[in-house]
Design an enzyme around this catalytic site. Structure first.
Site, PDB file in Angstrom:
ATOM      1  N   ASP A  28       0.610  -1.031  -0.242  1.00  0.00           N
ATOM      2  CA  ASP A  28       0.347  -0.182   0.149  1.00  0.00           C
ATOM      3  C   ASP A  28       1.078   1.280   0.011  1.00  0.00           C
ATOM      4  OD1 ASP A  28      -2.763   1.653   0.160  1.00  0.00           O
ATOM      5  OD2 ASP A  28      -2.815   1.550   2.389  1.00  0.00           O
ATOM      6  N   ASN A  76     -10.199  -3.353  -6.244  1.00  0.00           N
ATOM      7  CA  ASN A  76      -9.484  -2.326  -7.193  1.00  0.00           C
ATOM      8  C   ASN A  76     -10.330  -1.794  -8.523  1.00  0.00           C
ATOM      9  OD1 ASN A  76      -6.095  -3.091  -6.190  1.00  0.00           O
ATOM     10  ND2 ASN A  76      -7.579  -1.416  -5.234  1.00  0.00           N
TER      11      ASN A  76
END
Ligand code: FPP
Length: 263
Positions: A28, A76
């Site tokens: 991340d 996503n």
């Protein structure tokens, strides 16, 4: 692989102690890395690919049997189309540029997730490299692609329900291993450690079943800044933990916990 770097003192120390059998990584912070430099988000993902290479090399050098990288979640797909397209293109480039490194270093590539949702220009090189590396035994590198932990568990539950409806199994006799054998991670070593970069402290639908007894390492480093030393620091933290698997500290210190072999 290029000539391996001279191992640091930390690397030697980490290598000498028990290593996790399987490390999952939530990569991340690519977007923030880029935005803080006034760059497009995709530049962060691109720099993140360099971390992917470094961390994979370090894991292989250390002798970690398996790593799983959260490269693209089921959720996503809802990102802006341009970012999704950019990530898919990066994956395609990665599969091309890392092909020889993976094959030459006895790494077996694996994918977990709804891989059939990937565009053909990613799926084809992915499936080819998975097939071509399938006999490698040095390390398993799993890419979590279009992956979600809930989706994985739901799919396994559906498989069990269908088998029960066909009369092939008795719901009253179900064991954890029946569900586990239907997860995408089937056959991989138990996940001992999950790392998340960028300071966020949540698991975001990653390996939900598998991390029941995993150790967690949260680091503030953004993924593009997470290189070998950061990885070693997480491994060293892991090595300092006492894993109790529901037992007391005294029990664990007296003998090898019975669950250890399993969890
Ligand atoms: C999360 O950061 C990262 C991703 C959604 C993609 C991860 C992809 C890579 C590291 C590169 C490609 C992968 C491989 C295997 C070559 P974010 O974009 O959510 O960061 P932010 O929270 O700072 O916005």
């Amino acid at each position: 692989m290029e000539r391996p770097p001279v191992p640091s003192a930390l690397e030697l120390q980490v290598k000498a102690r028990p290593l996790p059998r399987h490390v999952g990584i939530i990569m991340d912070g690519n977007g923030r890395w880029a935005e803080s430099r006034g760059l497009p988000r995709l530049d962060g993902h691109r720099e993140g690919s360099v971390s992917v290479r470094e961390v994979t090399r370090a894991a292989r050098r250390l002798g970690i049997p398996a790593i799983t990288l959260y490269a693209f979640s089921s959720q996503n797909w809802a990102r802006p189309a341009e970012e999704v397209a950019g990530l898919m293109e990066l994956l395609r480039e990665y599969l091309e540029s890392e092909r020889s490194e993976i094959l030459d270093n006895s790494i077996r590539l694996n994918a977990i997730g709804e891989v059939d949702k990937l565009p053909r220009y990613v799926r084809e090189p992915l499936e080819r490299l998975i097939a071509d590396s399938s006999h490698n035994t040095g390390m398993v590198l799993s890419l979590a692609l279009s992956y979600g932990g809930r989706e994985e568990i739901l799919r396994a539950a559906r498989g069990l329900a269908e088998a029960a409806a066909r009369g092939e199994l008795d719901p009253a006799q179900l064991e954890e291993t029946d569900l586990e054998s239907r997860l995408w991670t089937q056959g991989l070593p138990p996940v001992d450690l999950v790392v998340r970069t960028s300071g966020e402290q949540r698991v975001s639908n990653f390996l939900l079943w598998q991390l029941a007894y995993a150790e967690l390492c949260f680091t503030d480093a953004l993924w593009p800044d997470f290189r070998t030393d950061e990885f070693l620091r997480c491994l060293s933290q892991y090595q300092g933990r006492e894993r109790r698997f529901g037992l007391t500290s005294a029990q664990v210190q007296r003998e090898d916990p019975p669950q250890r072999a399993k969890a």
